[in-house]
Design a protein around this motif. Structure first.
Motif, PDB file in Angstrom:
ATOM      1  N   MET A 226       0.857  -1.169   0.000  1.00  0.00           N
ATOM      2  CA  MET A 226       0.000   0.000   0.000  1.00  0.00           C
ATOM      3  C   MET A 226       0.907   1.237   0.000  1.00  0.00           C
ATOM      4  O   MET A 226       1.796   1.357   0.833  1.00  0.00           O
ATOM      5  CB  MET A 226      -0.884  -0.037   1.247  1.00  0.00           C
TER       6      MET A 226
ATOM      7  N   LYS B 112       0.340   7.496  -0.213  1.00  0.00           N
ATOM      8  CA  LYS B 112      -0.830   8.331  -0.490  1.00  0.00           C
ATOM      9  C   LYS B 112      -2.103   7.646  -0.014  1.00  0.00           C
ATOM     10  O   LYS B 112      -2.945   8.267   0.646  1.00  0.00           O
ATOM     11  CB  LYS B 112      -0.925   8.642  -1.993  1.00  0.00           C
ATOM     12  N   LEU B 113      -2.225   6.374  -0.310  1.00  0.00           N
ATOM     13  CA  LEU B 113      -3.417   5.636   0.102  1.00  0.00           C
ATOM     14  C   LEU B 113      -3.481   5.519   1.624  1.00  0.00           C
ATOM     15  O   LEU B 113      -4.544   5.688   2.222  1.00  0.00           O
ATOM     16  CB  LEU B 113      -3.445   4.255  -0.551  1.00  0.00           C
ATOM     17  N   LYS B 114      -2.358   5.247   2.249  1.00  0.00           N
ATOM     18  CA  LYS B 114      -2.321   5.181   3.719  1.00  0.00           C
ATOM     19  C   LYS B 114      -2.783   6.495   4.335  1.00  0.00           C
ATOM     20  O   LYS B 114      -3.544   6.512   5.305  1.00  0.00           O
ATOM     21  CB  LYS B 114      -0.913   4.852   4.210  1.00  0.00           C
TER      22      LYS B 114
ATOM     23  N   ILE C 251      -6.529   6.895   3.973  1.00  0.00           N
ATOM     24  CA  ILE C 251      -7.241   6.032   4.913  1.00  0.00           C
ATOM     25  C   ILE C 251      -7.236   6.640   6.315  1.00  0.00           C
ATOM     26  O   ILE C 251      -8.239   6.579   7.029  1.00  0.00           O
ATOM     27  CB  ILE C 251      -6.625   4.616   4.896  1.00  0.00           C
TER      28      ILE C 251
ATOM     29  N   TYR D 263      -9.292  10.494   5.923  1.00  0.00           N
ATOM     30  CA  TYR D 263     -10.364  10.598   4.938  1.00  0.00           C
ATOM     31  C   TYR D 263     -11.433  11.638   5.263  1.00  0.00           C
ATOM     32  O   TYR D 263     -12.061  12.201   4.376  1.00  0.00           O
ATOM     33  CB  TYR D 263     -11.018   9.236   4.695  1.00  0.00           C
TER      34      TYR D 263
ATOM     35  N   ASP E 147      -9.563  12.754  -3.637  1.00  0.00           N
ATOM     36  CA  ASP E 147      -8.731  11.797  -2.915  1.00  0.00           C
ATOM     37  C   ASP E 147      -9.532  10.580  -2.473  1.00  0.00           C
ATOM     38  O   ASP E 147      -9.029   9.453  -2.496  1.00  0.00           O
ATOM     39  CB  ASP E 147      -8.083  12.458  -1.697  1.00  0.00           C
TER      40      ASP E 147
ATOM     41  N   ALA F 200      -8.817   6.652  -3.453  1.00  0.00           N
ATOM     42  CA  ALA F 200      -8.739   5.573  -2.463  1.00  0.00           C
ATOM     43  C   ALA F 200      -9.749   4.468  -2.765  1.00  0.00           C
ATOM     44  O   ALA F 200      -9.422   3.279  -2.687  1.00  0.00           O
ATOM     45  CB  ALA F 200      -8.959   6.122  -1.058  1.00  0.00           C
TER      46      ALA F 200
ATOM     47  N   LYS G 111      -8.437   2.383  -5.687  1.00  0.00           N
ATOM     48  CA  LYS G 111      -7.306   1.540  -5.306  1.00  0.00           C
ATOM     49  C   LYS G 111      -7.762   0.370  -4.426  1.00  0.00           C
ATOM     50  O   LYS G 111      -7.332  -0.767  -4.608  1.00  0.00           O
ATOM     51  CB  LYS G 111      -6.243   2.357  -4.558  1.00  0.00           C
ATOM     52  N   ILE G 112      -8.638   0.656  -3.468  1.00  0.00           N
ATOM     53  CA  ILE G 112      -9.135  -0.391  -2.572  1.00  0.00           C
ATOM     54  C   ILE G 112      -9.955  -1.412  -3.355  1.00  0.00           C
ATOM     55  O   ILE G 112      -9.834  -2.621  -3.139  1.00  0.00           O
ATOM     56  CB  ILE G 112      -9.943   0.217  -1.410  1.00  0.00           C
TER      57      ILE G 112
END
Length: 64
Positions: free
Chosen positions: A1, A4-6, A9, A12, A19, A23, A26-27
């Motif tokens: 991961m 950016k995604l972290k 999360i 959020y 954004d 996410a 990606k998820i």
């Protein structure tokens, strides 16, 4: 991961929809990939179990 995604999360609630969409995509991609891998591994495990059972039964029949 990736980072950016972290970050999305974790933060959020305060990030823009752009954004959140990133996410979600990606998820979803990760979910589908993981699901596919689990299905493939389940089929492989079933096959191994079948072969093991067949060979074990043959082995037991020869030992009698």
């Amino acid at each position: 991961m990736d980072e950016k995604l972290k970050n999305i999360i974790m933060e959020y609630k305060s990030l823009p929809n752009k954004d959140l969409e990133f996410a979600l995509n990606k998820i979803s991609e990760d979910f589908e990939e993981t699901k596919s891998l689990i299905i493939k591994l389940t089929l492989h495990l079933d096959s191994l179990e079948k072969h093991h059972t067949n060979i074990l039964n043959e082995y037991k029949s020869r030992k009698k």
